[in-house]
Design an enzyme around this catalytic site. Sequence first.
Site, PDB file in Angstrom:
ATOM      1  N   TYR A  77      21.734 -14.226  43.969  1.00 45.84           N
ATOM      2  CA  TYR A  77      20.269 -14.199  43.972  1.00 45.84           C
ATOM      3  C   TYR A  77      19.741 -15.141  45.034  1.00 45.84           C
ATOM      4  CZ  TYR A  77      17.741 -11.259  40.792  1.00 45.84           C
ATOM      5  OH  TYR A  77      17.122 -10.181  40.231  1.00 45.84           O
ATOM      6  N   THR A 103      13.883   1.761  59.180  1.00 46.70           N
ATOM      7  CA  THR A 103      15.044   1.709  58.303  1.00 46.70           C
ATOM      8  C   THR A 103      16.197   1.191  59.144  1.00 46.70           C
ATOM      9  OG1 THR A 103      15.692   3.951  58.884  1.00 46.70           O
ATOM     10  CG2 THR A 103      14.317   3.702  56.927  1.00 46.70           C
ATOM     11  N   ASP A 160       6.173   3.206  62.859  1.00 49.20           N
ATOM     12  CA  ASP A 160       7.311   3.415  61.972  1.00 49.20           C
ATOM     13  C   ASP A 160       8.393   4.144  62.766  1.00 49.20           C
ATOM     14  OD1 ASP A 160       9.134   4.165  60.084  1.00 49.20           O
ATOM     15  OD2 ASP A 160       7.696   5.099  58.708  1.00 49.20           O
TER      16      ASP A 160
HETATM   17  C1  LIG Z   1      13.306   7.704  56.408  1.00 48.04           C
HETATM   18  C2  LIG Z   1      11.934   7.270  56.689  1.00 48.04           C
HETATM   19  C3  LIG Z   1      11.293   6.306  55.907  1.00 48.04           C
HETATM   20  C4  LIG Z   1      11.781   5.831  54.553  1.00 48.04           C
HETATM   21  O1  LIG Z   1      12.986   5.337  54.435  1.00 48.04           O
HETATM   22  P1  LIG Z   1      13.730   5.205  53.018  1.00 48.04           P
HETATM   23  O2  LIG Z   1      14.770   4.219  53.381  1.00 48.04           O
HETATM   24  O3  LIG Z   1      14.232   6.578  52.727  1.00 48.04           O
HETATM   25  O4  LIG Z   1      12.775   4.706  52.019  1.00 48.04           O
HETATM   26  C5  LIG Z   1      10.063   5.842  56.304  1.00 48.04           C
HETATM   27  N1  LIG Z   1       9.473   6.322  57.401  1.00 48.04           N
HETATM   28  C6  LIG Z   1      10.037   7.269  58.170  1.00 48.04           C
HETATM   29  C7  LIG Z   1       9.326   7.757  59.377  1.00 48.04           C
HETATM   30  C8  LIG Z   1      11.271   7.782  57.823  1.00 48.04           C
HETATM   31  O5  LIG Z   1      11.803   8.746  58.566  1.00 48.04           O
END
Ligand SMILES: *Cc1c(COP(=O)(O)O)cnc(C)c1O
Length: 422
Positions: free
Chosen positions: A53, A225, A199
């Site tokens: 933790y 990610t 993103d």
């Molecule tokens: C895959 C993805 C996510 C989310 O990822 P997870 O790890 O599956 O929660 C967020 N934004 C975009 C653009 C993605 O392609």
Amino acid sequence: MKMTALKMYDPQIYELINQEEARQSGTLRMIPSENYVSKAVMEATGSCLTNKYAEGYPGKRYYEGQQVTDLIETLAIERGKKIFKADHCNVQAYSGSVANLAVYNGLIEPGDTLMGLSLTDGGHLTHGWKVSITSRIYKSVSYKVRPDTGLLDFNEIEDLAKKHKPKLIISGATAYPREIDFTKFEAIAKKVGAYHVSDIAHISGLVVAGIHMSPVPYSDVVSTTTHKTLRGPRGGLLLSKQEHADKIDKAIFPGQQGGPHMHTITAIAVALAEADTPEFMAYARQIVKNSKRLASKLMEVGFNLVTGGTDNHLILMDLRNRNIPGKKFAKALDRARIVTNYNTIPGDTAPPANPSGLRIGTPAITSRGMKEDQMDIIAGFMNRVAENIDNESVIEQVEKEALMLCSMFPIPEHFIIQHREN
Ligand SMILES: *Cc1c(COP(=O)(O)O)cnc(C)c1O
């Protein structure tokens, strides 16, 4: 993998893991968000760090015994800052979805408006799609791509931004085959006084390798990610300008999460070191070469592709001219050992549960060492399945050939083989 304890204690799960390992080795895995991690990443993921933790951040933890975890998390942060050239890096998000939620949570208030790409046009659920919590906490406005070209339409995005005055604009996608000009999003966000959040979950490996524009200089926060083209364990990474560092850290912990997954953070540190090598740059370049070659071969044999091709690791196929529903094609391909996902295409009139498109990508097959010649073969496989969609014996024949191709490109144990000095 050697798992003697598991074999003894839980033979049922042991057997299932072996079956999954066989599936991953004996199929052409072409879901663009999937990959194979290196053995080093796998070992870190399965290490004793799973036992610890570590609520808080290095140097400011709420539990004792952080002599090692502080060093590991600091390494992960420093490596992330280095390869993305960012002021600030947070490595604690459990995954991409929670990372995005934390960004909104950190920068705007419930009830504020955010704007992102529509799910049906390639956006992610967490970009404010109606079934996602992000559309219940915030007012959500979606922009679309142009139905005729499949491309982002910056005039429309600017018009929508001026009309709805969002507090936050999200760039980036989950099913968009072209390079994104983040400077245009930045300009629009500036005009309406919105935060710009990028993103890059899908393309972060291409960004690190310098193949696609980095949004880091043009965004308030960048979310990614760690398990897609970046080829690390399943997790999330947030990069931000220094002025937002505190808000982002607080939004993750204590705002949203408890203890960070230290075994994942340990493996993220390893993956970030791997991504900082010439071998990884070559890998990322090959992903795109393979994707472009596959796209051109698919078009040659009569498939239509959204936007007429690709700049990145993924291809969005429009199956309407072949008269095959996306789901039927994906299932037939799966029987032929080609694993893909059905997907909506811009302007799709078919329902999302059985859309008119198929999404494929090259990150995983490129990790196996496949190159342009193998893309030609795979395009041929896909065409034969499409032409014989109701002929099981042809599909079986393709299945045999796909297995043969897989056996010629075993999953490598180590992608980065030379010894690292620090
Ligand atoms: C895959 C993805 C996510 C989310 O990822 P997870 O790890 O599956 O929660 C967020 N934004 C975009 C653009 C993605 O392609």
